[in-house]
Design a protein around this motif. Structure first.
Motif, PDB file in Angstrom:
ATOM      1  N   ALA A 259       0.823  -1.206   0.000  1.00 18.07           N
ATOM      2  CA  ALA A 259       0.000   0.000   0.000  1.00 18.07           C
ATOM      3  C   ALA A 259       0.860   1.261   0.000  1.00 18.07           C
ATOM      4  CB  ALA A 259      -0.927  -0.001   1.220  1.00 18.07           C
ATOM      5  N   ALA A 260       1.945   1.268   0.796  1.00 19.32           N
ATOM      6  CA  ALA A 260       2.807   2.450   0.913  1.00 19.32           C
ATOM      7  C   ALA A 260       3.492   2.787  -0.406  1.00 19.32           C
ATOM      8  CB  ALA A 260       3.849   2.227   2.008  1.00 19.32           C
ATOM      9  N   VAL A 261       4.097   1.787  -1.029  1.00 21.80           N
ATOM     10  CA  VAL A 261       4.794   2.021  -2.292  1.00 21.80           C
ATOM     11  C   VAL A 261       3.798   2.394  -3.385  1.00 21.80           C
ATOM     12  CG1 VAL A 261       6.201   0.947  -4.087  1.00 21.80           C
ATOM     13  CG2 VAL A 261       6.738   0.546  -1.688  1.00 21.80           C
ATOM     14  N   GLY A 262       2.627   1.767  -3.376  1.00 22.02           N
ATOM     15  CA  GLY A 262       1.603   2.100  -4.359  1.00 22.02           C
ATOM     16  C   GLY A 262       1.133   3.535  -4.236  1.00 22.02           C
ATOM     17  N   ILE A 263       0.918   3.991  -2.993  1.00 23.50           N
ATOM     18  CA  ILE A 263       0.466   5.372  -2.778  1.00 23.50           C
ATOM     19  C   ILE A 263       1.569   6.362  -3.167  1.00 23.50           C
ATOM     20  CG2 ILE A 263      -0.162   7.050  -1.007  1.00 23.50           C
ATOM     21  CD1 ILE A 263      -1.657   4.754   0.418  1.00 23.50           C
TER      22      ILE A 263
ATOM     23  N   CYS B 235     -17.453  15.270 -13.444  1.00 27.87           N
ATOM     24  CA  CYS B 235     -18.913  15.309 -13.333  1.00 27.87           C
ATOM     25  C   CYS B 235     -19.527  13.924 -13.206  1.00 27.87           C
ATOM     26  CB  CYS B 235     -19.528  16.022 -14.544  1.00 27.87           C
ATOM     27  SG  CYS B 235     -19.052  17.760 -14.674  1.00 27.87           S
ATOM     28  N   ILE B 236     -18.777  12.890 -13.597  1.00 24.62           N
ATOM     29  CA  ILE B 236     -19.305  11.523 -13.536  1.00 24.62           C
ATOM     30  C   ILE B 236     -18.435  10.634 -12.642  1.00 24.62           C
ATOM     31  CG2 ILE B 236     -19.885   9.456 -14.873  1.00 24.62           C
ATOM     32  CD1 ILE B 236     -20.465  11.277 -17.240  1.00 24.62           C
ATOM     33  N   GLY B 237     -17.141  10.503 -12.986  1.00 22.66           N
ATOM     34  CA  GLY B 237     -16.277   9.556 -12.295  1.00 22.66           C
ATOM     35  C   GLY B 237     -16.120   9.820 -10.806  1.00 22.66           C
ATOM     36  N   VAL B 238     -15.729  11.049 -10.438  1.00 26.06           N
ATOM     37  CA  VAL B 238     -15.489  11.372  -9.028  1.00 26.06           C
ATOM     38  C   VAL B 238     -16.766  11.272  -8.189  1.00 26.06           C
ATOM     39  CG1 VAL B 238     -14.764  13.182  -7.417  1.00 26.06           C
ATOM     40  CG2 VAL B 238     -13.410  12.733  -9.488  1.00 26.06           C
TER      41      VAL B 238
ATOM     42  N   ILE C 127       1.405  11.140 -10.681  1.00 26.27           N
ATOM     43  CA  ILE C 127       0.820  12.465 -10.906  1.00 26.27           C
ATOM     44  C   ILE C 127       1.857  13.406 -11.514  1.00 26.27           C
ATOM     45  CG2 ILE C 127      -0.134  14.516  -9.776  1.00 26.27           C
ATOM     46  CD1 ILE C 127      -1.377  12.629  -7.700  1.00 26.27           C
ATOM     47  N   SER C 128       3.060  13.392 -10.946  1.00 24.12           N
ATOM     48  CA  SER C 128       4.110  14.279 -11.467  1.00 24.12           C
ATOM     49  C   SER C 128       4.453  13.942 -12.907  1.00 24.12           C
ATOM     50  CB  SER C 128       5.363  14.188 -10.586  1.00 24.12           C
ATOM     51  OG  SER C 128       6.059  12.977 -10.779  1.00 24.12           O
ATOM     52  N   PHE C 129       4.521  12.641 -13.229  1.00 30.39           N
ATOM     53  CA  PHE C 129       4.849  12.228 -14.589  1.00 30.39           C
ATOM     54  C   PHE C 129       3.741  12.615 -15.568  1.00 30.39           C
ATOM     55  CE2 PHE C 129       8.083   8.591 -13.701  1.00 30.39           C
ATOM     56  CZ  PHE C 129       8.919   9.511 -13.104  1.00 30.39           C
TER      57      PHE C 129
ATOM     58  N   THR D  56      -5.557  14.246 -11.403  1.00 32.74           N
ATOM     59  CA  THR D  56      -6.076  14.562 -10.073  1.00 32.74           C
ATOM     60  C   THR D  56      -7.396  13.829  -9.833  1.00 32.74           C
ATOM     61  OG1 THR D  56      -7.039  16.601 -10.996  1.00 32.74           O
ATOM     62  CG2 THR D  56      -4.949  16.803  -9.808  1.00 32.74           C
ATOM     63  N   GLY D  57      -8.180  13.655 -10.892  1.00 31.31           N
ATOM     64  CA  GLY D  57      -9.399  12.865 -10.760  1.00 31.31           C
ATOM     65  C   GLY D  57      -9.096  11.418 -10.445  1.00 31.31           C
ATOM     66  N   VAL D  58      -8.134  10.842 -11.161  1.00 36.80           N
ATOM     67  CA  VAL D  58      -7.717   9.459 -10.892  1.00 36.80           C
ATOM     68  C   VAL D  58      -7.168   9.338  -9.472  1.00 36.80           C
ATOM     69  CG1 VAL D  58      -6.038   7.681 -11.532  1.00 36.80           C
ATOM     70  CG2 VAL D  58      -7.301   8.911 -13.317  1.00 36.80           C
ATOM     71  N   SER D  59      -6.469  10.376  -9.022  1.00 43.07           N
ATOM     72  CA  SER D  59      -5.952  10.373  -7.647  1.00 43.07           C
ATOM     73  C   SER D  59      -7.084  10.411  -6.628  1.00 43.07           C
ATOM     74  CB  SER D  59      -5.011  11.567  -7.433  1.00 43.07           C
ATOM     75  OG  SER D  59      -3.905  11.483  -8.308  1.00 43.07           O
ATOM     76  N   MET D  60      -8.167  11.086  -6.972  1.00 39.90           N
ATOM     77  CA  MET D  60      -9.337  11.071  -6.098  1.00 39.90           C
ATOM     78  C   MET D  60      -9.908   9.659  -5.999  1.00 39.90           C
ATOM     79  SD  MET D  60      -9.798  14.035  -4.774  1.00 39.90           S
ATOM     80  CE  MET D  60     -11.488  13.966  -4.198  1.00 39.90           C
ATOM     81  N   TYR D  61      -9.871   8.931  -7.109  1.00 40.87           N
ATOM     82  CA  TYR D  61     -10.309   7.533  -7.051  1.00 40.87           C
ATOM     83  C   TYR D  61      -9.434   6.751  -6.073  1.00 40.87           C
ATOM     84  CZ  TYR D  61     -12.392   8.742 -11.627  1.00 40.87           C
ATOM     85  OH  TYR D  61     -13.065   9.332 -12.658  1.00 40.87           O
TER      86      TYR D  61
END
Length: 456
Positions: free
Chosen positions: A53-57, A405-408, A64-66, A261-266
């Motif tokens: 979990a730690a390495v994945g996060i 508008c949909i995913g998050v 995000i940076s990439f 950032t949306g994917v990060s919210m997921y």
């Protein structure tokens, strides 16, 4: 746009030769890049759920940076492809300089966050003290590579847009070899090295990225490739040129920023559902990236060929290229999704994870396999077609509305209102892909995305 594809000499055989000349090395390089994440995850997976979990996060922040860097450089690469088709090398050198400057600015922000506030970053995704501690340790080390790797992004995307995909492939291959060797030595303490666990994986990843940057830069300037230029030539742009680039690139940058950032919210939602949920998501996400490997090469090779064609004012050829890619990727995507579903037990057998994490990952792979074709189709329209054709604003607004508008909203509803399991939440999020199909395909067939950005 009066010419026809037939009149411009289009043939399926010629197109396949061109696209695979570019797609194969790009796909191989993406394979090598993904291999670093998979190698880290497989080796860390031998430890425990918290380490996974730690390495994945932490890698989510790296991701995000990439992606933000990719937004900058892929926007600039739109112009590089068209200027290369036009034959204007001086402008390409100026684009390279602009890309490096912008990349350094973004890299500095992410490096500062990783080096000085790593615990804050990790705690956004997890409240588990062990996960936060391990993730912060990993992120602080990997953050050292953010700034120098900015230059790698610029060189890599511009080289590809000019049709030179082998040099980035060589540098990525060397980086993977370094990563494997250091991970093996430093995670488990082999060959007399200390067993550093998560810290060892971070050292291996950081060192590999620095090697990749140094090697690619050396190859470009020692050969030399056409991209090699003096600092004076790279900084020889004027304000009018900068404004022209920004006018097209800002939607690409914002597209990637709001998408990631949306994917990060997921990921934040998944992490708040428990360590076993985010560990399962991290495992499945890693293998989904592997499924994208051949498509990644095709997406970007297609974008390059479409951009080159538009720069050379061969508009119907550009449309024919886009149509061929769109139709040919679909059966490949369906097969790839089916393979992921059928190989679930085999893949998960490599991990030393809890029964709950195993069950979550098993059904996440089913969900991912079923929706995979929608993702590849939408990537084709956004990355290959709209972006390669210069229609950056439409792609931006399509992705923005779909994700936010949909995913998050679906992610938060599924997790915290309906209390569905993590694989059910992922299925709800997939509604955004259906939305993008509905509005993206008509835009493609309208041909409104064909825009010559470098015409005199």
């Amino acid at each position: 746009m009066q010419s026809t594809a037939r009149g411009e000499g289009f043939s399926t055989k010629t197109f396949l030769r061109l696209i695979f000349t570019l797609a194969l090395p790009i796909s191989l390089q993406y394979l090598l890049t993904c291999s670093m994440a998979v190698i880290d995850m497989l080796m860390i997976g031998q430890l425990h759920d918290a380490a996974v979990a730690a390495v994945g996060i932490a890698n989510q922040f790296v991701f995000i940076s990439f992606v933000v860097q990719f937004g900058i450089h892929s926007g600039i690469a739109i112009f590089t492809a068209q200027y290369w088709g036009k034959g204007d090398l001086s402008r390409i050198h100026q684009l390279s300089g602009l890309g490096i400057l912008a990349g350094f600015a973004i890299g500095a922000v992410f490096a500062a966050a990783a080096l000085f506030f790593p615990s804050v970053v990790i705690s956004l995704f997890s409240s588990d003290a062990e996960v936060v501690g391990l993730g912060a340790r990993y992120l602080r080390i990997v953050g050292l590579a953010f700034l120098p790797f900015s230059a790698t992004f610029s060189f890599m995307t511009n080289m590809r847009s000019m049709g030179f995909a082998i040099a980035p492939l060589i540098s990525s291959f060397a980086a993977v070899l370094v990563n494997i060797a250091l991970n093996y030595c430093l995670i488990f303490g082999n060959f007399g090295f200390p067993a550093l666990g998560v810290t060892g994986a971070a050292i291996g990843t950081c060192t590999a990225k620095l090697v990749e940057t140094g090697l690619l830069t050396s190859i470009i300037y020692l050969k030399p490739y056409p991209l090699a230029a003096s600092l004076k030539k790279m900084l020889g742009f004027d304000l009018a040129f900068v404004r022209q680039i920004i006018a097209t690139c800002w939607p690409v940058f914002l597209n990637e920023f709001f998408w990631v950032t949306g994917v990060s919210m997921y990921k934040l939602v998944y992490a708040r559902m428990g360590t076993q949920s985010i560990a399962a998501v991290n495992i499945v996400s890693t293998f989904e990236e592997f499924l994208f490997i051949p498509f990644f090469g095709i997406f970007h090779a297609g974008s390059i060929l479409i951009g080159n064609s538009i720069g050379a004012k061969r508009y119907e050829r550009a449309f024919a290229y886009g149509k061929f890619i769109l139709l040919s990727q679909l059966p490949m995507a369906l097969v790839a999704g089916l393979l992921l579903i059928l190989s679930r037990h085999l893949i998960l057998g490599f991990y030393n994870i809890s029964t709950e994490a195993y069950g979550n990952a098993y059904y996440l792979m089913l969900t991912t396999g079923l929706i995979f074709w929608t993702k590849t189709t939408n990537f084709t329209t956004v990355v290959s077609v709209f972006r390669g054709g210069g229609d950056t604003k439409f792609g931006f607004f399509m992705d923005l509305s779909a994700v936010w508008c949909i995913g998050v909203p679906m992610a938060f509803t599924g997790a915290f209102v309906l209390s569905w399991p993590v694989y059910g939440v992922m299925a709800l999020i997939a509604l955004e892909e259906i939305f993008k199909l509905i509005i993206g395909l008509p835009r493609f067939f309208s041909k409104k995305w064909i825009r010559n950005l470098v015409a005199d």
